[in-house]
Design a protein around this motif. Structure first.
Motif, short mmCIF file in Angstrom:
data_model
loop_
_atom_site.label_atom_id
_atom_site.label_comp_id
_atom_site.label_asym_id
_atom_site.label_seq_id
_atom_site.Cartn_x
_atom_site.Cartn_y
_atom_site.Cartn_z
N ALA B 8 -0.99 4.39 -17.01
CA ALA B 8 -1.10 5.72 -16.40
C ALA B 8 -1.98 5.77 -15.14
CB ALA B 8 -1.60 6.72 -17.44
N PHE B 10 -2.25 3.86 -12.85
CA PHE B 10 -1.61 3.23 -11.70
C PHE B 10 -0.47 4.06 -11.13
CE2 PHE B 10 -3.55 -0.14 -14.17
CZ PHE B 10 -4.36 -0.69 -13.20
N ARG B 11 -0.27 5.26 -11.70
CA ARG B 11 0.84 6.05 -11.21
C ARG B 11 0.60 6.56 -9.79
NH1 ARG B 11 0.25 12.05 -13.45
NH2 ARG B 11 -2.00 12.13 -13.37
N ASN B 12 -0.62 6.40 -9.27
CA ASN B 12 -0.83 6.83 -7.89
C ASN B 12 -0.26 5.83 -6.88
OD1 ASN B 12 -2.68 4.78 -7.69
ND2 ASN B 12 -4.46 6.07 -7.37
N GLY B 13 0.23 4.68 -7.39
CA GLY B 13 0.93 3.75 -6.50
C GLY B 13 0.05 3.02 -5.50
N GLN B 14 -1.26 3.15 -5.61
CA GLN B 14 -2.16 2.57 -4.61
C GLN B 14 -2.66 1.19 -5.02
OE1 GLN B 14 -3.03 3.93 -1.49
NE2 GLN B 14 -1.16 4.93 -2.18
N GLU B 56 -8.86 6.81 -4.66
CA GLU B 56 -7.56 6.41 -5.22
C GLU B 56 -7.47 4.90 -5.38
OE1 GLU B 56 -5.43 8.60 -6.22
OE2 GLU B 56 -6.21 10.41 -5.26
#
Lengths: 552, 216
Positions: B8, B10-14, B56
């Motif tokens: 979860a 890592f859902r910011n994709g950064q 982030e």
């Protein structure tokens, strides 16, 4: 408030900084909002106030008029309007203030986007992309290349309109016909032809902007991940996005060493035409700029794709292409749980009409391809135009390490020997442009008294000399001279690999490569080199692309 | 298969900048020093949360060592809870603390790899006011190996009567000595450095801010 004291514009009128607030800051400058005039003030840090920068600013202000006309969304860029002086020294400029906007970064990061623009759904993401593409296309038509299209130079508003800032790093041709290059860039956003040693020398083209745009668009549509990052299928250290980009490991490409990262929506989230346009840019067009999807095409594709989005029957916040078999976002939620919901709000409102920036009259055309190639030829430090400071800071020793890498050497050699690397800018750019009103005005401004704080006149002729295009010798010759080390190395590797891998053709291949290796310092060696790199690179499409040149 | 709970964040994709703080919570830290350290941690937190890109990307873990080793915070993006060192007593199990930190880093980078998240070079930041009371040689070798393979950036900071000779031996980079109780400046420097890394490009060498808190 900062330590700056008495600021005045070019006519000596004090700048009213009453109640100004800091809008943002970067390594080179701070931007303040000026409530008194409704403008924004960009103040360069002392180290960024170089003579080159001042020259660029002077030119931009001289050309401001046509790019400042019209309504706000017809001019989506923070063009410098007035230079600002402190004690006679230029310290920055004023520009239009962009209020209530976030950088594109906040929109690329889904968690952040849900905070700042909770009403955004897939339509908005397509619209942001299309608006950015239109703004870029508009600049390209005016013979301006942005060069450093990045998530921090684009501002987005809640109606999905966009604005480009950091105009002073754009690449354009000044009133004297000299190319003012864009000195900055992030490797993970830069097209391969601008990586490595050639960074400062290779002028950016509209195709470079198209590449950076495609990387950002991919991140926008796929919830953040870089198109050249993902799960590494092989052993050994995972390549960084910039390394994977040079090696051609696009996550959705056949034969890529990277597979999409866990938790990323699948290709079904985008229209097949968009997927195809990505593939053209990241696979076929990776080393061939002329094959990349242009920003104009992107704008059309995205507009059409936006109209084709349908609401998901399971989750009304999701929108997906009508052609998709299943909603990619629902599929992801099924796999990874609700934590991965990146669209929280059902937004049934109609989107406002798309912004369409008006076309400004073109600025002086970029020199035709032959003259553009000249700086590439000027590899030696004495003749290379002194890069602006930002460049020296942002492109340090990174490439020293990479040079040891066989694959990358091959890629660099290939880029440099590819005759079409420097794409003709576009039809308009290569055609001699009529001296428009803009040019005339620019010339008259250039003849006006020197602004206080700009570089002293005495240094100008010298700089002009340094920047003046060299007589253009045959292109291939200059290019191969620029990379003897790579060329020799790549040719030797090619000879070795061909010799080992191909039974019957070995003698011929070895002969060709050795000839080319010995001939490298003086003449072209394109066929052997390209063949060598096609063998070295495992990217099937590139190999396919090269096969016509290596007859079987 | 990675459980979706671990996935979860890592859902910011950064991409990620992992950083472990290895903090000394032995008896000698008690009092003024501990208070200053906690104040420094607060400053670090505020700075990280204030930066839109850093918050982030930077993941902080905290390992405390005294007579034993405790992981008081697992790798995560800066959140609402500010890490604090609650109490200080006992010995200085620095060797064990370092090994635990390296283990956490290995575990985290392996997870990045499984998920497909690009990451920057991990940071291990050691802070101590004493001398190791356990075996530090093995940890020193592990640190040196990771640094030599360019897998790690290791920083050692000594406070007060810290055994600087031993600290310097830990890393090729040497060690720094904190001037008095300037934890504020130390953590301000740490946040500025990490933020600098988080906006740089992966693999790039980032010039760190000037050290003004150290009397080397």
């Amino acid at each position: 408030m900062s330590a700056h004291g008495d600021l005045r514009d070019s006519s000596g009128i004090p700048i009213d900084r009453e109640g100004s607030t800091l809008l943002g800051r970067g390594g080179e400058a701070r931007v303040w909002a000026l409530p008194a005039s409704g403008k924004a003030l960009k103040l360069l840090e002392p180290h960024a106030r170089t003579p080159e920068r001042m020259r660029v600013l002077e030119h931009l202000v001289a050309h401001a008029a046509p790019l400042l006309q019209g309504a706000d969304d017809e001019r989506p860029w923070g063009w410098p309007e007035e230079l600002v002086f402190e004690a006679g020294t230029c310290v920055g400029y004023t520009m239009r203030a962009f209020r209530q906007r976030r950088t594109l970064f906040s929109v690329l990061v889904p968690t952040e986007r849900m905070r700042v623009f909770p009403a955004f759904d897939a339509r908005h993401l397509h619209r942001v992309g299309a608006n950015l593409a239109r703004a870029l296309a508009c600049l390209h038509d005016a013979n301006i290349v942005v060069g450093d299209v990045s998530e921090s130079n684009v501002l987005v508003a809640s109606d999905a309109s966009v604005a480009l800032v950091d105009v002073d790093s754009f690449q354009f041709v000044d009133a004297r016909g000299e190319l003012l290059p864009c000195p900055v860039g992030k490797p993970e956003l830069l097209a391969p032809e601008h990586h490595g040693e050639f960074f400062s020398a290779t002028p950016k083209t509209p195709a470079s902007d198209a590449f950076s745009f495609a990387v950002l668009l991919f991140q926008l549509l796929f919830d953040g991940p870089h198109p050249f990052s993902g799960v590494f299928r092989e052993a050994g250290p995972c390549p960084t996005p910039a390394e994977a980009l040079l090696a051609g490991d696009y996550v959705f490409a056949a034969g890529s060493r990277l597979s999409p990262r866990l938790g990323m929506p699948g290709l079904g989230a985008i229209h097949p035409d968009i997927a195809h346009a990505f593939e053209r840019t990241f696979v076929a067009g990776l080393h061939r700029p002329e094959l990349r999807t242009s920003v104009k095409t992107w704008a059309e594709l995205l507009d059409r794709a936006e109209l084709g989005l349908v609401r998901c029957s399971r989750n009304r916040a999701h929108l997906h292409p009508s052609a998709a078999k299943a909603c990619a976002y629902c599929t992801r939620a099924d796999h990874f749980g609700r934590a991965f919901e990146t669209f929280a709000q059902v937004n049934a409102d109609e989107l406002p009409p798309a912004t369409r920036p008006s076309m400004p009259p073109p600025l002086p055309a970029a020199p035709a391809a032959a003259t553009i190639a000249a700086p590439t030829a000027a590899e030696t430090p004495e003749t290379t135009p002194r890069p602006r400071r930002a460049f020296t800071r942002r492109i340090p020793a990174l490439y020293g390490k990479r040079r040891a890498h066989v694959r990358d050497d091959a890629a660099v050699a290939e880029v440099a020997t590819e005759p079409q690397t420097v794409a003709p800018v576009d039809a308009r750019a290569s055609a001699p442009s009529a001296p428009s009103e803009t040019v005339v005005r620019a010339v008259s401004r250039a003849a006006a008294p020197v602004l206080p704080g700009s570089e002293p006149r005495a240094t100008r002729p010298k700089q002009r000399e340094a920047r003046a295009p060299l007589p253009a010798p045959p292109q291939t010759l200059e290019r191969s001279r620029a990379l003897p080390r790579y060329a020799v190395f790549a040719a030797l590797v090619a000879a070795f690999v061909l010799g080992r891998c191909t039974g019957t053709r070995a003698p011929e291949a070895r002969e060709a490569s050795v000839t080319s290796a010995s001939a490298v310092p003086t003449t072209s060696s394109t066929p052997a080199l390209t063949r060598g790199s096609a063998v070295l690179r495992r990217d099937t499409l590139t190999a396919e692309k090269k096969t016509p040149r290596a007859p079987r | 298969m990675v459980p979706s709970l671990a996935l979860a964040p890592f859902r910011n994709g950064q991409p990620r900048v992992p950083c472990v703080l290895v903090l000394d919570s032995s008896g000698t830290m008690e009092g003024e020093r501990l208070r200053a350290l906690n104040e420094g941690l607060e400053i670090l937190w505020t700075d990280l949360l204030d930066d839109p890109i850093a918050r982030e990307r930077i993941e902080i873990a905290v390992v405390e060592f005294s007579s034993d080793v405790r992981v008081t915070r697992r790798f995560d993006l800066p959140g609402e809870v500010i890490p604090q060192v609650a109490r200080a007593d006992g010995l200085t199990a620095m060797g064990k603390g370092l090994r635990e930190a390296l283990r956490l880093v290995d575990e985290r980078t392996a997870l990045y790899r499984t998920i497909g998240v690009p990451h920057y070079k991990p940071w291990v930041f050691l802070l101590t006011d004493g001398s190791a009371t356990d075996d530090i040689d093995r940890s020193a070798r592990l640190v040196a190996k990771a640094e030599a393979e360019r897998q790690l950036a290791f920083f050692a900071v000594g406070v007060g009567d810290a055994d600087m000779t031993k600290l310097r031996r830990l890393s090729a980079r040497g060690a720094m000595h904190l001037d008095g109780l300037r934890f504020r400046d130390l953590f301000r420097w740490l946040s500025a450095s990490l933020i600098g890394v988080s906006v740089s490009r992966i693999g790039e060498r980032v010039p760190l801010p000037q050290l003004d808190w150290s009397a080397v």
